[in-house]
Design a protein around this motif. Structure first.
Motif, PDB file in Angstrom:
ATOM      1  N   TYR A   1       0.830  -1.208   0.000  1.00  0.00           N
ATOM      2  CA  TYR A   1       0.000   0.000   0.000  1.00  0.00           C
ATOM      3  C   TYR A   1       0.865   1.259   0.000  1.00  0.00           C
ATOM      4  CZ  TYR A   1      -4.561  -2.151   0.961  1.00  0.00           C
ATOM      5  OH  TYR A   1      -5.737  -2.847   0.885  1.00  0.00           O
TER       6      TYR A   1
ATOM      7  N   MET B   1       1.047   4.185  -2.728  1.00  0.00           N
ATOM      8  CA  MET B   1       0.717   5.556  -2.361  1.00  0.00           C
ATOM      9  C   MET B   1       1.877   6.509  -2.651  1.00  0.00           C
ATOM     10  SD  MET B   1      -1.529   5.176   1.152  1.00  0.00           S
ATOM     11  CE  MET B   1      -0.581   6.420   1.908  1.00  0.00           C
TER      12      MET B   1
ATOM     13  N   GLY C   1       2.127   7.000  -6.325  1.00  0.00           N
ATOM     14  CA  GLY C   1       1.070   7.894  -6.799  1.00  0.00           C
ATOM     15  C   GLY C   1       1.371   9.352  -6.501  1.00  0.00           C
ATOM     16  N   VAL C   2       1.903   9.624  -5.315  1.00  0.00           N
ATOM     17  CA  VAL C   2       2.256  11.002  -4.958  1.00  0.00           C
ATOM     18  C   VAL C   2       3.380  11.508  -5.851  1.00  0.00           C
ATOM     19  CG1 VAL C   2       3.248  12.429  -3.123  1.00  0.00           C
ATOM     20  CG2 VAL C   2       1.408  10.834  -2.597  1.00  0.00           C
TER      21      VAL C   2
ATOM     22  N   ILE D   1       1.905  12.307  -9.223  1.00  0.00           N
ATOM     23  CA  ILE D   1       1.155  13.561  -9.175  1.00  0.00           C
ATOM     24  C   ILE D   1       2.120  14.752  -9.224  1.00  0.00           C
ATOM     25  CG2 ILE D   1      -0.258  15.030  -7.686  1.00  0.00           C
ATOM     26  CD1 ILE D   1      -1.704  12.467  -6.798  1.00  0.00           C
TER      27      ILE D   1
ATOM     28  N   ALA E   1      -4.032   9.662 -11.809  1.00  0.00           N
ATOM     29  CA  ALA E   1      -3.065   9.630 -10.702  1.00  0.00           C
ATOM     30  C   ALA E   1      -3.717  10.110  -9.412  1.00  0.00           C
ATOM     31  CB  ALA E   1      -1.845  10.487 -11.034  1.00  0.00           C
TER      32      ALA E   1
ATOM     33  N   THR F   1      -4.351   7.481  -6.305  1.00  0.00           N
ATOM     34  CA  THR F   1      -3.718   7.749  -5.017  1.00  0.00           C
ATOM     35  C   THR F   1      -4.760   7.912  -3.912  1.00  0.00           C
ATOM     36  OG1 THR F   1      -1.912   8.834  -6.196  1.00  0.00           O
ATOM     37  CG2 THR F   1      -2.069   9.243  -3.840  1.00  0.00           C
TER      38      THR F   1
ATOM     39  N   SER G   1      -5.013   5.278  -0.814  1.00  0.00           N
ATOM     40  CA  SER G   1      -4.831   5.786   0.548  1.00  0.00           C
ATOM     41  C   SER G   1      -6.073   5.522   1.409  1.00  0.00           C
ATOM     42  CB  SER G   1      -4.487   7.271   0.530  1.00  0.00           C
ATOM     43  OG  SER G   1      -5.553   8.012   0.016  1.00  0.00           O
TER      44      SER G   1
END
Length: 174
Positions: free
Chosen positions: A83, A87, A90-91, A94, A107, A111, A115
């Motif tokens: 996870y 996450m 994804g951050v 972004i 994205a 995310t 989350s």
């Protein structure tokens, strides 16, 4: 008008088009005007192809995360690591797209979804029957969605956050 001056204007209009300083139709009109109809629009096709590959990549990443987490028997520590990896990835994606001047909706959604699932899974592992704590965490996520929605002008995030808060309020009092 001399040729050197036309080339400078054409390069400036192409820069405006790339940076989205003017709408694309205006830039195409000006480019056609200054190149006297000799301008080709092939750059846009390349961008849409890369967008499709990016969309497919996010879809596969989301599918892989759901498949790995829900259809395999993994320990809690390994699930948490997966996870957190998704996450953090994804951050970073972004941030990368924001620096490039793009907004990748997938994205943001990916995310936010990972989350939310992570925090609910984490909460269920350590505080199984704590409904109050679950409401607090869900309220926090909804408020975060509202903030992200207003900050990046993503209407669906704002609507999701507001509907989530309303749903939480209704479920608490019913």
């Amino acid at each position: 008008m001399d040729q050197q001056r036309k080339q400078i204007i054409i390069k400036e209009i192409e820069y405006w088009k790339e940076s989205s300083l003017l709408p694309e139709q205006y830039c195409n009109f000006l480019l056609t005007l200054y190149t006297e109809g000799n301008h080709t629009v092939e750059e846009k096709k390349k961008k849409t192809v890369s967008f499709n590959f990016r969309s497919i990549g996010f879809f596969l990443l989301a599918f892989a995360s759901v498949f790995v987490i829900y259809f395999t028997e993994l320990s809690f520590i390994l699930q948490t690591a997966i996870y957190l990896t998704f996450m953090i990835g994804g951050v970073f994606l972004i941030n990368y797209f924001i620096k490039k001047g793009l907004i990748s909706h997938l994205a943001f959604v990916f995310t936010a979804f990972v989350s939310l699932i992570f925090t609910i899974n984490f909460l269920n592992h350590f505080a199984e029957n704590s409904h109050i704590l679950l409401y607090i965490v869900l309220f926090f996520h909804c408020m975060l969605w509202i903030i992200v929605g207003t900050r990046f002008k993503l209407v669906y995030f704002t609507i999701s956050g507001v509907l989530g808060v309303l749903t939480l309020i209704i479920s608490i009092f019913i």
